[in-house]
Structures are given as structure tokens and as C-alpha cells.
Design a protein around this motif. Structure first.
Motif, PDB file in Angstrom:
ATOM      1  N   HIS A 185       0.816  -1.212   0.000  1.00  0.00           N
ATOM      2  CA  HIS A 185       0.000   0.000   0.000  1.00  0.00           C
ATOM      3  C   HIS A 185       0.853   1.266   0.000  1.00  0.00           C
ATOM      4  CE1 HIS A 185      -4.257  -1.440   1.271  1.00  0.00           C
ATOM      5  NE2 HIS A 185      -3.664  -2.310   0.485  1.00  0.00           N
ATOM      6  N   GLN A 186       1.967   1.238   0.709  1.00  0.00           N
ATOM      7  CA  GLN A 186       2.828   2.416   0.749  1.00  0.00           C
ATOM      8  C   GLN A 186       3.437   2.687  -0.618  1.00  0.00           C
ATOM      9  OE1 GLN A 186       3.111   4.770   2.908  1.00  0.00           O
ATOM     10  NE2 GLN A 186       4.700   5.866   1.757  1.00  0.00           N
ATOM     11  N   ASP A 188       2.062   1.782  -3.440  1.00  0.00           N
ATOM     12  CA  ASP A 188       0.941   2.295  -4.235  1.00  0.00           C
ATOM     13  C   ASP A 188       0.797   3.799  -4.043  1.00  0.00           C
ATOM     14  OD1 ASP A 188       0.390  -0.262  -5.037  1.00  0.00           O
ATOM     15  OD2 ASP A 188      -1.470  -0.474  -3.928  1.00  0.00           O
ATOM     16  N   GLY A 208      -7.749  -1.569  -5.081  1.00  0.00           N
ATOM     17  CA  GLY A 208      -8.006  -1.350  -3.665  1.00  0.00           C
ATOM     18  C   GLY A 208      -9.480  -1.391  -3.340  1.00  0.00           C
ATOM     19  N   SER A 209      -9.800  -0.886  -2.184  1.00  0.00           N
ATOM     20  CA  SER A 209     -11.173  -0.853  -1.678  1.00  0.00           C
ATOM     21  C   SER A 209     -11.603   0.592  -1.491  1.00  0.00           C
ATOM     22  CB  SER A 209     -11.248  -1.583  -0.336  1.00  0.00           C
ATOM     23  OG  SER A 209     -10.412  -0.915   0.609  1.00  0.00           O
ATOM     24  N   THR A 211     -12.296   1.870   1.332  1.00  0.00           N
ATOM     25  CA  THR A 211     -11.548   2.342   2.510  1.00  0.00           C
ATOM     26  C   THR A 211     -10.160   2.817   2.115  1.00  0.00           C
ATOM     27  OG1 THR A 211     -12.744   0.800   3.958  1.00  0.00           O
ATOM     28  CG2 THR A 211     -10.654   1.687   4.787  1.00  0.00           C
ATOM     29  N   LYS A 212      -9.484   2.046   1.271  1.00  0.00           N
ATOM     30  CA  LYS A 212      -8.151   2.444   0.795  1.00  0.00           C
ATOM     31  C   LYS A 212      -8.242   3.750   0.014  1.00  0.00           C
ATOM     32  CE  LYS A 212      -4.352   0.835  -2.189  1.00  0.00           C
ATOM     33  NZ  LYS A 212      -3.836  -0.299  -2.995  1.00  0.00           N
ATOM     34  N   LYS A 215      -8.513   6.688   2.410  1.00  0.00           N
ATOM     35  CA  LYS A 215      -7.232   6.946   3.077  1.00  0.00           C
ATOM     36  C   LYS A 215      -6.267   7.666   2.141  1.00  0.00           C
ATOM     37  CE  LYS A 215      -7.335   3.152   6.435  1.00  0.00           C
ATOM     38  NZ  LYS A 215      -6.717   1.869   6.876  1.00  0.00           N
ATOM     39  N   PHE A 216      -6.206   7.203   0.886  1.00  0.00           N
ATOM     40  CA  PHE A 216      -5.315   7.835  -0.085  1.00  0.00           C
ATOM     41  C   PHE A 216      -5.758   9.268  -0.370  1.00  0.00           C
ATOM     42  CE2 PHE A 216      -2.834   4.387  -2.579  1.00  0.00           C
ATOM     43  CZ  PHE A 216      -2.485   3.763  -1.390  1.00  0.00           C
ATOM     44  N   CYS A 235     -10.020   4.768  -7.824  1.00  0.00           N
ATOM     45  CA  CYS A 235      -9.789   3.722  -6.831  1.00  0.00           C
ATOM     46  C   CYS A 235     -11.105   3.485  -6.082  1.00  0.00           C
ATOM     47  CB  CYS A 235      -8.676   4.127  -5.864  1.00  0.00           C
ATOM     48  SG  CYS A 235      -8.256   2.887  -4.607  1.00  0.00           S
TER      49      CYS A 235
END
Length: 298
Positions: A185-186, A188, A208-209, A211-212, A215-216, A235
Motif C-alpha cells: 500500500h505504501q 501504491d 483497492g477498496s 476504505t483504501k 485513506k489515499f 480507486c
């Protein structure tokens, strides 16, 4: 930057270069000295080839060649096939001691394929590549782990092994679509930052999801990216109508989105533009007059 793939000058002549670049679906420019008046470094008919990352052959070096490369890459960045003619005064405007002038033809051969950079060689990428191999897409497949790539790579895929995959963002051609499928993830997020900061990507999809994605979006906002930049990141990537978490299900979903992308580009593709023949004829007459005047003086 003149040549990315080799130091110094390429061994290829202009014809070999054009053939190779055409086969690889790269956008390139053939530069031709149409006519020369006075003292010039090379004769009429001399050619060189310029791509986004490399140059082949020479039209004489010096400031003329530098300006020709600069102009050619400006045309490449537009992503359109076209022809342009430029008149260069070697003494007055370019500061070369030759003192003549040349008429230069720029012929841009833009790739008609979607260019796609795929970061990550995991399960989804492995399921995706056989699908993309059958589509008009030119791909760079990038990962730091050489052992993850299959032995057989499709003809439209270039394998790139780099310990620092983020560095490959700087080498991507303008208007390249970017698909991020890495295991980390980092990584990404670092790739997303690099792509958005460069601001030359045609499209950006991230696995991703929801949620991801949130966050991004928050992290990008904290780092000063604009709302427009953040909204350009897709995303989760893939068609929302295609559900499922199996690698092939995700791959089919992403492939469908990429098909929609390149089809939309075909619909919106502008008609080829070129300078009118009258412009070229007027320039040739002007150079011919100058040559006649110099011959009389001599």
C-alpha cells in the motif's frame, strides 16, 4: 535528456530507428532538412529521428539541432500525427557561425495504441496480461521482483525490472495510462503521488477498496494535492458492474475499463493537422531567392 537507453549517440541510422520505433508503437518525429541557403552544417535531405526519450542520427549538431529536438518533443507531447515546417536562421536567431538558413520539416508519427504502464506483477496482473495481449494496448509491466514475471511475455508487453519502481514514472511517455497493482500500500501511495505530481498521465487507476481510496484521498489532500488531482485517481479501479474478488474477476473488470478508455480516445481523436502546402511553397521560394542572390554576389 538526449538518449535514455544509451549513452552518446545511437548506432541506428534514421531509417532503422523509424522502423524500430514504428514496430514498438512509439510516437516519433522524422526531421528533414528540406532546403538550405548559405553556409549550413548539413545538406538538404539530411534526416534525424527523435522520440520522447532518444535521438537517432544528426542534422549537424549545434543550436539548430538542439532547437529541432526541443520542437520535436513539443509536438510529441501533443500526441497527434502532423507535419510542420519551420524556417531557422542559423546566424541571426541561433547564434551559429554558419550564417545560413534552413527549412526543416517535422513529420510526427503518433502511436494509435493506448500506452499503459502497469506497476506490480502479482496475481491480478498475471490474470490481466493475457487479456490485454489481445487488445490494441502497448504496455510497460514494471516490478522490482524479477522472479515474479512469467517466462513468456506477450509481444505488446515490455518487462521492466527496477528496484525503485517509482523512478519509472519519470520515464513514462506523456499521455500514458497508469495502472497500479502492487503488493504494498505504501508503494501504491508513492506511485500515486509521483504520477499526480508529474501531471502527464492520461488516466490513473489504483487497485483497492473504498476504505483504501478514502485513506489515499485524505493523505493526498494533506500533502497539498488539489481536489481535481485527487479526483482523477480511480480507486477502486475497474467497472463497478463487475463484482468479485478473484484475480480473474478483478482483471476482467479492469480490462473492461481500459477498453472503454481507448474506445473513448478513438471517438475523441482530432483530425490530423498539417501546414498548408502554400506555406511550404512560399518558404521554398524564399530560400530559392536567397540562394540565387548569394550566387550572384559570389
Amino acid at each position: 535528456m538526449l538518449n535514455q537507453s544509451t549513452q552518446g549517440l545511437h548506432a541506428h541510422n534514421w531509417l532503422q530507428a523509424a522502423t524500430e520505433l514504428e514496430a514498438s508503437s512509439a510516437t516519433y518525429v522524422i526531421v528533414t532538412l528540406l532546403s538550405a541557403a548559405g553556409s549550413t552544417p548539413r545538406a538538404s535531405g539530411t534526416k534525424m529521428v527523435i522520440s520522447d526519450n532518444n535521438i537517432y542520427a544528426t542534422i549537424g549538431g549545434g543550436h539548430l539541432e538542439f532547437k529541432a529536438i526541443e520542437h520535436a518533443r513539443t509536438l510529441i507531447a501533443r500526441g497527434e500525427s502532423c507535419q510542420e515546417v519551420e524556417n531557422f536562421q542559423l546566424g541571426a536567431s541561433l547564434g551559429q557561425c554558419c550564417g545560413g538558413q534552413v527549412l526543416v520539416l517535422f513529420e510526427v508519427f503518433a502511436s494509435d495504441k493506448l500506452h499503459l504502464d502497469v506497476y506490480g506483477a502479482g496475481h491480478v496482473a498475471h490474470a490481466l496480461m493475457p487479456i490485454l495481449a489481445q487488445l490494441p494496448i502497448q504496455i510497460r509491466w514494471i516490478d522490482s521482483r524479477a522472479e515474479l514475471f512469467p517466462e513468456q511475455i506477450p509481444a505488446n508487453v515490455q518487462k521492466v525490472v527496477d528496484d525503485e519502481p517509482v523512478a519509472q514514472v519519470k520515464t513514462a511517455a506523456n499521455n500514458t495510462a497508469t495502472l497500479i497493482l502492487t503488493h504494498n500500500h505504501q508503494l501504491d501511495f508513492e506511485l500515486c503521488q509521483a504520477v499526480l505530481k508529474r501531471d502527464q498521465s492520461l488516466w490513473l487507476g489504483v487497485i483497492g477498496s473504498d476504505t483504501k481510496a478514502k485513506k489515499f484521498q485524505y493523505r493526498l489532500m494533506q500533502r497539498g494535492f488539489s481536489e481535481q488531482q485527487i479526483d482523477s485517481m480511480i480507486c477502486p479501479v475497474g467497472l463497478s458492474e463487475v463484482n468479485g474478488k478473484l484475480p480473474m474477476e478483478v482483471a476482467v473488470s479492469i480490462a473492461g475499463q481500459l477498453v472503454a478508455l481507448y474506445q473513448s480516445l478513438e471517438v475523441g481523436k482530432p483530425k490530423q493537422k498539417s501546414k498548408q502546402w502554400r506555406d511550404l511553397q512560399d518558404n521554398l521560394v524564399h530560400l530559392s531567392t536567397l540562394q540565387s542572390q548569394k550566387a550572384k554576389i559570389g
